[in-house]
Design an enzyme around this catalytic site. Structure first.
Site, PDB file in Angstrom:
ATOM      1  N   CYS A 151      -7.023  -7.833  38.506  1.00  0.00           N
ATOM      2  CA  CYS A 151      -6.293  -7.061  37.511  1.00  0.00           C
ATOM      3  C   CYS A 151      -6.423  -5.588  37.892  1.00  0.00           C
ATOM      4  CB  CYS A 151      -6.919  -7.313  36.141  1.00  0.00           C
ATOM      5  SG  CYS A 151      -6.281  -6.249  34.837  1.00  0.00           S
ATOM      6  N   CYS A 195       0.469  -4.356  39.374  1.00  0.00           N
ATOM      7  CA  CYS A 195      -0.095  -5.153  38.278  1.00  0.00           C
ATOM      8  C   CYS A 195       0.039  -6.606  38.719  1.00  0.00           C
ATOM      9  CB  CYS A 195       0.693  -4.916  36.990  1.00  0.00           C
ATOM     10  SG  CYS A 195       0.347  -6.096  35.659  1.00  0.00           S
ATOM     11  N   THR A 196      -1.032  -7.366  38.611  1.00  0.00           N
ATOM     12  CA  THR A 196      -1.001  -8.721  39.180  1.00  0.00           C
ATOM     13  C   THR A 196       0.007  -9.624  38.470  1.00  0.00           C
ATOM     14  OG1 THR A 196      -2.963  -9.210  37.844  1.00  0.00           O
ATOM     15  CG2 THR A 196      -3.307  -8.710  40.171  1.00  0.00           C
ATOM     16  N   HIS A 197       0.317  -9.336  37.204  1.00  0.00           N
ATOM     17  CA  HIS A 197       1.349 -10.129  36.528  1.00  0.00           C
ATOM     18  C   HIS A 197       2.686 -10.041  37.274  1.00  0.00           C
ATOM     19  CE1 HIS A 197      -1.380 -10.295  33.100  1.00  0.00           C
ATOM     20  NE2 HIS A 197      -0.563 -11.141  32.519  1.00  0.00           N
ATOM     21  N   SER A 206      -6.652 -10.120  32.412  1.00  0.00           N
ATOM     22  CA  SER A 206      -6.377 -10.153  30.973  1.00  0.00           C
ATOM     23  C   SER A 206      -5.636 -11.427  30.580  1.00  0.00           C
ATOM     24  CB  SER A 206      -5.513  -8.953  30.597  1.00  0.00           C
ATOM     25  OG  SER A 206      -4.276  -9.040  31.290  1.00  0.00           O
ATOM     26  N   TYR A 248      -4.578  -5.546  28.750  1.00  0.00           N
ATOM     27  CA  TYR A 248      -5.560  -4.516  29.101  1.00  0.00           C
ATOM     28  C   TYR A 248      -4.882  -3.163  29.339  1.00  0.00           C
ATOM     29  CZ  TYR A 248      -9.440  -7.826  30.158  1.00  0.00           C
ATOM     30  OH  TYR A 248     -10.450  -8.755  30.116  1.00  0.00           O
ATOM     31  N   GLY A 249      -3.671  -3.232  29.881  1.00  0.00           N
ATOM     32  CA  GLY A 249      -3.004  -1.995  30.307  1.00  0.00           C
ATOM     33  C   GLY A 249      -2.672  -1.054  29.164  1.00  0.00           C
TER      34      GLY A 249
HETATM   35  N1  DGL Z   1      -2.609  -8.038  35.195  1.00  0.00           N
HETATM   36  C1  DGL Z   1      -3.091  -6.793  34.797  1.00  0.00           C
HETATM   37  C2  DGL Z   1      -3.018  -5.703  35.842  1.00  0.00           C
HETATM   38  O1  DGL Z   1      -3.009  -6.017  37.006  1.00  0.00           O
HETATM   39  C3  DGL Z   1      -2.917  -6.239  33.446  1.00  0.00           C
HETATM   40  C4  DGL Z   1      -1.840  -6.567  32.545  1.00  0.00           C
HETATM   41  C5  DGL Z   1      -2.230  -6.136  31.181  1.00  0.00           C
HETATM   42  O2  DGL Z   1      -3.063  -6.842  30.592  1.00  0.00           O
HETATM   43  O3  DGL Z   1      -1.749  -5.091  30.725  1.00  0.00           O
HETATM   44  O4  DGL Z   1      -3.016  -4.536  35.524  1.00  0.00           O
END
Ligand code: DGL
Length: 258
Positions: A71, A179-181, A9, A40-41
Site C-alpha cells: 500500500c 496506489c496498489t488498487h 487497506s 487509508y489514503g
Molecule cells: N491501496 C492503497 C495505496 O496503495 C490505499 C488505498 C486507500 O486505502 O486509500 O495507497
C-alpha cells in the site's frame, strides 16, 4: 510453513500478491485487508501508522518471515517506522517515478495516487531524487480506490477516466500507478489513456524484491483475512479471480483482534 505477510487497506495489495504468485507459484502468503479502516489514503498519517504497526505485529505472530506493505499510503506513513521496529525484512511501495522518468519521451510523467501518498515527504523525496530532468504532474484521485474496493465499475470509469484525462491533457506519455488498487484495473486505465501512453505499475518489481529479501520462502496456501466483512470479501475476490485466477484458491478468514 512460514508465510510472507502482506497487507493493505483492502484488496489493492492483491495486485502485488498476484505478481508474487506468478513469479513463484505456491508460495505461502498471509494477506490482511484492513477494510474496517479503509480508505487509508484519506486518513491522517498517525492513524495509518498505528494500523500498519498492529497489522505487521499480527502477521509476525502468525510466523511471517517478511512483511510487505502493499500500500503506497501505508508505506508513506509507516515504512521507516516499521523498518526500525521489526526484526524481519520490510518491503514497501514507492511511486515508480524512477522507471517512468527513464522511459518518458515527452518529458512529462503523470502520477495517480491518494492524497496521503502525494502529501508525504517520501513522494517529494522520490521526485527530487529521480525526476530532476522531467516534469512530474501528480493527480490525487479521491474516491477511486474506494470504487475499486467495492467493485463499482461505473464509478471507476467516471473517476478513473476523468483523472487519466487530466493527465493526458497535460501531455504525459507515462503514468505511474501510485496506489496498489489501481493495478487491479490497469487494463481499464490503459484504455482511458489511449495507445500512446504507457502505464508503470511497481507491483512486479516489489514482488521480485520480496522474493530476493525473504529469508525463507515456503510453500503453502494463500490466506486472505479482513478486519471487515468476510462474505463481502469473498464476493469481491470471486469477481477478481475472473481476471486473476490465482485468487480463486484463496482461503478467506476474519482477522480477529487487530
Ligand atoms: N491501496 C492503497 C495505496 O496503495 C490505499 C488505498 C486507500 O486505502 O486509500 O495507497
Amino acid at each position: 510453513m512460514a508465510p510472507i505477510g502482506v497487507f493493505d487497506s483492502g484488496i489493492g495489495g492483491l495486485s502485488v500478491v498476484v505478481e508474487l504468485l506468478r513469479l513463484r507459484p505456491g508460495t505461502a502468503v498471509r494477506y490482511v485487508a484492513d477494510q474496517a479502516h479503509a480508505p487509508y489514503g484519506e486518513r491522517d498519517l498517525e492513524t495509518v501508522r498505528a494500523r500498519a504497526e498492529a497489522i505487521a505485529e499480527s502477521l509476525l505472530d502468525r510466523g511471517a518471515t517478511t512483511i510487505v506493505v502493499a500500500c503506497h499510503s501505508a508505506s508513506a506513513a509507516a515504512l521507516d517506522h516499521l523498518r526500525e521496529r521489526l526484526d524481519v525484512p520490510v518491503v514497501g511501495m514507492e511511486p515508480a517515478v524512477k522507471p517512468a522518468a527513464a522511459e518518458t519521451r515527452s518529458g512529462i510523467v503523470g502520477v495517480l495516487a491518494t492524497d496521503a501518498t502525494l502529501e508525504a515527504h517520501r513522494f517529494a523525496a522520490v521526485v527530487d531524487r529521480h525526476a530532476r530532468d522531467v516534469a512530474v504532474v501528480a493527480r490525487s484521485c479521491p474516491g477511486l480506490a474506494a470504487a475499486i474496493e467495492r467493485g463499482d465499475g461505473l464509478a471507476v470509469e467516471r473517476l478513473g477516466g476523468g483523472y487519466v484525462a487530466d493527465l493526458t491533457a497535460r501531455g504525459v506519455d507515462t503514468i505511474v500507478l501510485g496506489c496498489t488498487h489501481y493495478g487491479l484495473v490497469a487494463d481499464r486505465l490503459a484504455r482511458y489513456a489511449g495507445p500512446g501512453v504507457r502505464l508503470v505499475d511497481p507491483a512486479p518489481a516489489v514482488a521480485r524484491r520480496t522474493l530476493e529479501v525473504a529469508p525463507t520462502v515456503d510453500d503453502g496456501p494463500l490466506v486472505v483475512t479482513t478486519t471487515g466483512d468476510p462474505r463481502r470479501l469473498r464476493r469481491r475476490l470471486g469477481a477478481l479471480a475472473e481476471r486473476h485466477p490465482v485468487l480463486a484458491d484463496a482461503e478467506i478468514e476474519r482477522e480477529v483482534g487487530t
